[in-house]
Motif scaffolding. Structure first.
Motif, PDB file in Angstrom:
ATOM      1  N   SER A  23       0.835  -1.203   0.000  1.00 16.14           N
ATOM      2  CA  SER A  23       0.000   0.000   0.000  1.00 16.14           C
ATOM      3  C   SER A  23       0.870   1.254   0.000  1.00 16.14           C
ATOM      4  O   SER A  23       1.833   1.351   0.758  1.00 16.14           O
ATOM      5  N   ASP A  24       0.514   2.219  -0.845  1.00 19.10           N
ATOM      6  CA  ASP A  24       1.246   3.482  -0.933  1.00 19.10           C
ATOM      7  C   ASP A  24       0.253   4.590  -1.268  1.00 19.10           C
ATOM      8  O   ASP A  24      -0.324   4.612  -2.359  1.00 19.10           O
ATOM      9  N   SER A  25       0.062   5.513  -0.329  1.00 16.34           N
ATOM     10  CA  SER A  25      -0.885   6.613  -0.559  1.00 16.34           C
ATOM     11  C   SER A  25      -0.210   7.869  -1.082  1.00 16.34           C
ATOM     12  O   SER A  25      -0.883   8.855  -1.391  1.00 16.34           O
ATOM     13  N   LEU A  26       1.113   7.834  -1.221  1.00 12.53           N
ATOM     14  CA  LEU A  26       1.850   9.010  -1.690  1.00 12.53           C
ATOM     15  C   LEU A  26       1.955   8.955  -3.213  1.00 12.53           C
ATOM     16  O   LEU A  26       3.005   8.648  -3.778  1.00 12.53           O
ATOM     17  N   THR A  27       0.850   9.252  -3.878  1.00 15.64           N
ATOM     18  CA  THR A  27       0.788   9.070  -5.325  1.00 15.64           C
ATOM     19  C   THR A  27       0.408  10.333  -6.091  1.00 15.64           C
ATOM     20  O   THR A  27       0.277  10.282  -7.316  1.00 15.64           O
ATOM     21  N   SER A  28       0.230  11.442  -5.386  1.00 20.39           N
ATOM     22  CA  SER A  28      -0.211  12.654  -6.076  1.00 20.39           C
ATOM     23  C   SER A  28       0.279  13.904  -5.355  1.00 20.39           C
ATOM     24  O   SER A  28       0.719  13.843  -4.197  1.00 20.39           O
ATOM     25  N   MET A  42       4.598  25.953   2.602  1.00 22.69           N
ATOM     26  CA  MET A  42       5.368  25.008   1.796  1.00 22.69           C
ATOM     27  C   MET A  42       4.461  24.165   0.913  1.00 22.69           C
ATOM     28  O   MET A  42       4.832  23.796  -0.198  1.00 22.69           O
ATOM     29  N   ALA A  43       3.273  23.850   1.411  1.00 22.02           N
ATOM     30  CA  ALA A  43       2.360  22.995   0.649  1.00 22.02           C
ATOM     31  C   ALA A  43       2.001  23.614  -0.688  1.00 22.02           C
ATOM     32  O   ALA A  43       1.787  22.902  -1.676  1.00 22.02           O
ATOM     33  N   ARG A  44       1.976  24.929  -0.740  1.00 18.93           N
ATOM     34  CA  ARG A  44       1.611  25.602  -1.984  1.00 18.93           C
ATOM     35  C   ARG A  44       2.697  25.475  -3.049  1.00 18.93           C
ATOM     36  O   ARG A  44       2.438  25.729  -4.226  1.00 18.93           O
ATOM     37  N   ARG A  45       3.910  25.091  -2.629  1.00 19.36           N
ATOM     38  CA  ARG A  45       5.013  24.991  -3.583  1.00 19.36           C
ATOM     39  C   ARG A  45       5.203  23.574  -4.128  1.00 19.36           C
ATOM     40  O   ARG A  45       6.119  23.333  -4.909  1.00 19.36           O
ATOM     41  N   VAL A  46       4.357  22.653  -3.707  1.00 19.51           N
ATOM     42  CA  VAL A  46       4.494  21.259  -4.144  1.00 19.51           C
ATOM     43  C   VAL A  46       4.204  21.139  -5.638  1.00 19.51           C
ATOM     44  O   VAL A  46       3.222  21.691  -6.147  1.00 19.51           O
ATOM     45  N   THR A  47       5.054  20.400  -6.344  1.00 14.77           N
ATOM     46  CA  THR A  47       4.870  20.136  -7.776  1.00 14.77           C
ATOM     47  C   THR A  47       4.902  18.625  -8.012  1.00 14.77           C
ATOM     48  O   THR A  47       5.179  17.843  -7.096  1.00 14.77           O
ATOM     49  N   ASP A  48       4.645  18.210  -9.235  1.00 16.70           N
ATOM     50  CA  ASP A  48       4.643  16.782  -9.567  1.00 16.70           C
ATOM     51  C   ASP A  48       5.976  16.119  -9.242  1.00 16.70           C
ATOM     52  O   ASP A  48       6.021  14.964  -8.823  1.00 16.70           O
ATOM     53  N   SER A  49       7.069  16.827  -9.458  1.00 19.09           N
ATOM     54  CA  SER A  49       8.388  16.241  -9.212  1.00 19.09           C
ATOM     55  C   SER A  49       8.636  15.960  -7.740  1.00 19.09           C
ATOM     56  O   SER A  49       9.479  15.121  -7.390  1.00 19.09           O
ATOM     57  N   ASP A  50       7.897  16.642  -6.858  1.00 17.10           N
ATOM     58  CA  ASP A  50       8.073  16.408  -5.426  1.00 17.10           C
ATOM     59  C   ASP A  50       7.568  15.038  -4.997  1.00 17.10           C
ATOM     60  O   ASP A  50       8.027  14.502  -3.991  1.00 17.10           O
ATOM     61  N   VAL A  51       6.635  14.476  -5.725  1.00 19.88           N
ATOM     62  CA  VAL A  51       6.088  13.170  -5.350  1.00 19.88           C
ATOM     63  C   VAL A  51       7.195  12.126  -5.329  1.00 19.88           C
ATOM     64  O   VAL A  51       7.358  11.381  -4.355  1.00 19.88           O
ATOM     65  N   THR A  52       7.997  12.065  -6.389  1.00 14.97           N
ATOM     66  CA  THR A  52       9.106  11.114  -6.451  1.00 14.97           C
ATOM     67  C   THR A  52      10.162  11.429  -5.403  1.00 14.97           C
ATOM     68  O   THR A  52      10.703  10.533  -4.747  1.00 14.97           O
TER      69      THR A  52
END
Length: 208
Positions: A23-28, A42-52
């Motif tokens: 199980s992995d909920s860190l997908t978006s 900081m949450a407002r600066r999250v981008t797609d590349s941050d997921v990885t």
């Protein structure tokens, strides 16, 4: 805010994955933002590349808990020190949201965010918070849930260092499983005893 309280950042991130259950909920991006909390800048600066990148930091933080849980406290410290070196923080004195009875700020240490992206900011706070918790309470206060297959991370704040599970739910589940296993052993022992008695009773006197 006590600096050790920032250790919750590490726990929240590690527990977005349950490896034994796949199980992995860190997908978006939304899942990453939830780790910060709605009010975090900081949450407002999250981008797609941050997921990885967050997944990479998660693996390194889990390694700290794994080492500590296995009794390798030196290894846990080494792993945590490597994170501290890679993701430094800027402490500063703050008084926001904390006022005494006379309306004066209650000054406290705060970890300032001057990071270039969301991942480095979160990693710095999580690592520093975990470091303060470890040095204040001990490496043996970092654990992984013993209710297989859970293995969620937790911070033991009990007075007698007795915590073994990440939640009351897991503790109850483990206790029920142990009770059932004990009952099965008792039934098995009783059956073995009755079989032995029956075998002795059926043996003819001359054959004994």
């Amino acid at each position: 805010m006590e600096l050790a309280s920032y250790s919750d950042y590490a726990v929240r991130l590690v527990n977005t994955e349950e490896p034994a259950r796949g199980s992995d909920s860190l997908t978006s991006v939304e899942a990453v933002r939830e780790l910060f909390g709605a009010a975090s800048q900081m949450a407002r600066r999250v981008t797609d590349s941050d997921v990885t990148r967050f997944r990479s930091i998660r693996a390194r933080l889990r390694a700290v808990f794994t080492a500590a849980d296995a009794g390798d406290h030196g290894g846990a410290v080494d792993l945590l020190n490597s994170l501290l070196l890679e993701f430094p923080v800027s402490p500063q004195i703050s008084g926001h949201d904390f006022l005494d009875d006379e309306g004066r700020p209650r000054w406290h240490m705060h970890l300032a965010d001057h990071s270039s992206n969301a991942t480095t900011g979160y990693a710095a706070i999580a690592a520093m918070g975990l470091a303060f918790h470890l040095t204040e309470y001990g490496a043996d206060r970092l654990g992984l849930c013993q209710a297989a297959p859970c293995r969620n991370a937790y911070l033991d704040t009990s007075t007698n260092r007795s915590r073994r599970y990440c939640s009351d739910r897991c503790a109850t589940r483990a206790n029920v499983a142990a009770y059932r296993a004990r009952k099965r052993r008792e039934v098995g022992a009783a059956d073995t005893g009755r079989t032995a008695e029956a075998s002795q009773a059926s043996t003819a006197p001359g054959e004994r």
